[in-house]
Design a protein around this motif. Structure first.
Motif, PDB file in Angstrom:
ATOM      1  N   GLU A  17      14.951 -23.466   8.834  1.00 22.24           N
ATOM      2  CA  GLU A  17      14.454 -22.179   8.332  1.00 22.24           C
ATOM      3  C   GLU A  17      13.119 -21.906   9.005  1.00 22.24           C
ATOM      4  OE1 GLU A  17      12.937 -20.078   4.196  1.00 22.24           O
ATOM      5  OE2 GLU A  17      14.094 -21.911   4.083  1.00 22.24           O
ATOM      6  N   ILE A  18      13.023 -20.737   9.607  1.00 14.80           N
ATOM      7  CA  ILE A  18      11.794 -20.357  10.285  1.00 14.80           C
ATOM      8  C   ILE A  18      11.062 -19.335   9.419  1.00 14.80           C
ATOM      9  CG2 ILE A  18      10.796 -19.253  12.318  1.00 14.80           C
ATOM     10  CD1 ILE A  18      13.208 -20.320  13.882  1.00 14.80           C
ATOM     11  N   VAL A  19       9.818 -19.625   9.128  1.00 15.22           N
ATOM     12  CA  VAL A  19       9.000 -18.723   8.335  1.00 15.22           C
ATOM     13  C   VAL A  19       7.816 -18.295   9.204  1.00 15.22           C
ATOM     14  CG1 VAL A  19       7.592 -18.463   6.268  1.00 15.22           C
ATOM     15  CG2 VAL A  19       9.655 -19.882   6.205  1.00 15.22           C
ATOM     16  N   VAL A  20       7.687 -17.000   9.405  1.00 14.77           N
ATOM     17  CA  VAL A  20       6.586 -16.470  10.206  1.00 14.77           C
ATOM     18  C   VAL A  20       5.470 -16.052   9.259  1.00 14.77           C
ATOM     19  CG1 VAL A  20       5.887 -14.689  11.845  1.00 14.77           C
ATOM     20  CG2 VAL A  20       8.188 -15.673  11.981  1.00 14.77           C
ATOM     21  N   VAL A  21       4.305 -16.631   9.458  1.00 15.01           N
ATOM     22  CA  VAL A  21       3.145 -16.316   8.628  1.00 15.01           C
ATOM     23  C   VAL A  21       2.075 -15.729   9.548  1.00 15.01           C
ATOM     24  CG1 VAL A  21       1.391 -17.226   7.076  1.00 15.01           C
ATOM     25  CG2 VAL A  21       3.696 -18.209   7.073  1.00 15.01           C
ATOM     26  N   PRO A  22       1.802 -14.430   9.396  1.00 18.21           N
ATOM     27  CA  PRO A  22       0.797 -13.831  10.282  1.00 18.21           C
ATOM     28  C   PRO A  22      -0.596 -14.394   9.992  1.00 18.21           C
ATOM     29  CG  PRO A  22       1.536 -12.236   8.638  1.00 18.21           C
ATOM     30  CD  PRO A  22       2.356 -13.474   8.463  1.00 18.21           C
ATOM     31  N   GLN A  23      -1.334 -14.625  11.037  1.00 20.74           N
ATOM     32  CA  GLN A  23      -2.708 -15.089  10.916  1.00 20.74           C
ATOM     33  C   GLN A  23      -3.616 -13.927  11.311  1.00 20.74           C
ATOM     34  OE1 GLN A  23      -3.672 -18.288   9.831  1.00 20.74           O
ATOM     35  NE2 GLN A  23      -1.513 -18.309   9.286  1.00 20.74           N
ATOM     36  N   LEU A  24      -4.350 -13.426  10.342  1.00 17.84           N
ATOM     37  CA  LEU A  24      -5.242 -12.293  10.585  1.00 17.84           C
ATOM     38  C   LEU A  24      -6.685 -12.758  10.647  1.00 17.84           C
ATOM     39  CD1 LEU A  24      -3.680  -9.824   7.985  1.00 17.84           C
ATOM     40  CD2 LEU A  24      -3.267  -9.863  10.443  1.00 17.84           C
ATOM     41  N   PRO A  25      -7.513 -12.027  11.374  1.00 22.73           N
ATOM     42  CA  PRO A  25      -8.949 -12.326  11.319  1.00 22.73           C
ATOM     43  C   PRO A  25      -9.434 -12.188   9.876  1.00 22.73           C
ATOM     44  CG  PRO A  25      -8.473 -10.742  13.059  1.00 22.73           C
ATOM     45  CD  PRO A  25      -7.212 -10.926  12.272  1.00 22.73           C
ATOM     46  N   ASP A  27     -11.937 -10.820   8.294  1.00 23.41           N
ATOM     47  CA  ASP A  27     -12.314  -9.511   7.745  1.00 23.41           C
ATOM     48  C   ASP A  27     -11.091  -8.637   7.505  1.00 23.41           C
ATOM     49  OD1 ASP A  27     -11.962  -9.305  10.527  1.00 23.41           O
ATOM     50  OD2 ASP A  27     -13.227  -7.524  10.642  1.00 23.41           O
ATOM     51  N   LEU A  28     -10.097  -8.717   8.379  1.00 25.28           N
ATOM     52  CA  LEU A  28      -8.886  -7.927   8.202  1.00 25.28           C
ATOM     53  C   LEU A  28      -8.037  -8.482   7.066  1.00 25.28           C
ATOM     54  CD1 LEU A  28      -7.181  -5.572   9.086  1.00 25.28           C
ATOM     55  CD2 LEU A  28      -6.241  -6.993  10.922  1.00 25.28           C
ATOM     56  N   ASP A  29      -7.988  -9.799   6.958  1.00 28.30           N
ATOM     57  CA  ASP A  29      -7.250 -10.426   5.863  1.00 28.30           C
ATOM     58  C   ASP A  29      -7.841 -10.016   4.522  1.00 28.30           C
ATOM     59  OD1 ASP A  29      -5.234 -12.353   4.906  1.00 28.30           O
ATOM     60  OD2 ASP A  29      -6.998 -13.497   4.245  1.00 28.30           O
ATOM     61  N   SER A  30      -9.173  -9.991   4.438  1.00 25.09           N
ATOM     62  CA  SER A  30      -9.845  -9.573   3.200  1.00 25.09           C
ATOM     63  C   SER A  30      -9.525  -8.120   2.876  1.00 25.09           C
ATOM     64  CB  SER A  30     -11.357  -9.743   3.333  1.00 25.09           C
ATOM     65  OG  SER A  30     -11.683 -11.094   3.494  1.00 25.09           O
ATOM     66  N   GLU A  31      -9.502  -7.291   3.901  1.00 21.99           N
ATOM     67  CA  GLU A  31      -9.200  -5.873   3.696  1.00 21.99           C
ATOM     68  C   GLU A  31      -7.764  -5.680   3.200  1.00 21.99           C
ATOM     69  OE1 GLU A  31      -9.389  -1.772   6.311  1.00 21.99           O
ATOM     70  OE2 GLU A  31     -10.588  -3.490   6.935  1.00 21.99           O
TER      71      GLU A  31
END
Length: 89
Positions: A17-25, A27-31
């Motif tokens: 099973e492949i799970v894609v988890v985006p990694q955001l900067p 400040d963008l993750d907080s937003e």
């Protein structure tokens, strides 16, 4: 891709099973988290408003107001009053 992973790991491809988890900067993750929280808060407020509107519409009708009069008091259409009364029953 799952086939390649299964081959290297020597397991059944169905077990991969492949799970894609985006990694955001940060400040963008907080937003994004703040936006999601605001949406959840709004949904809760909408649910509360709907509950209060149903109760008010029902109480106005019980007090003897017509659907049209209740609509004027609530600032909504008579059709919306009818819908609120249906949903509250």
């Amino acid at each position: 891709m799952t086939e390649a992973i299964a081959f290297v790991a020597q397991i059944d491809p169905e077990a991969v099973e492949i799970v894609v988890v985006p990694q955001l900067p940060h400040d963008l993750d907080s937003e994004v988290r703040a936006a999601k929280e605001a949406v959840r808060d709004l949904q809760e407020q909408q649910a509360t408003a709907a509950q209060l509107s149903r109760r008010a519409a029902r109480r106005l009708r019980e007090a003897g107001l017509t659907g049209s009069d209740a609509a004027v008091v609530l600032g909504i259409s008579p059709q919306r009053v009818s819908q609120l009364l249906r949903d509250s029953g």
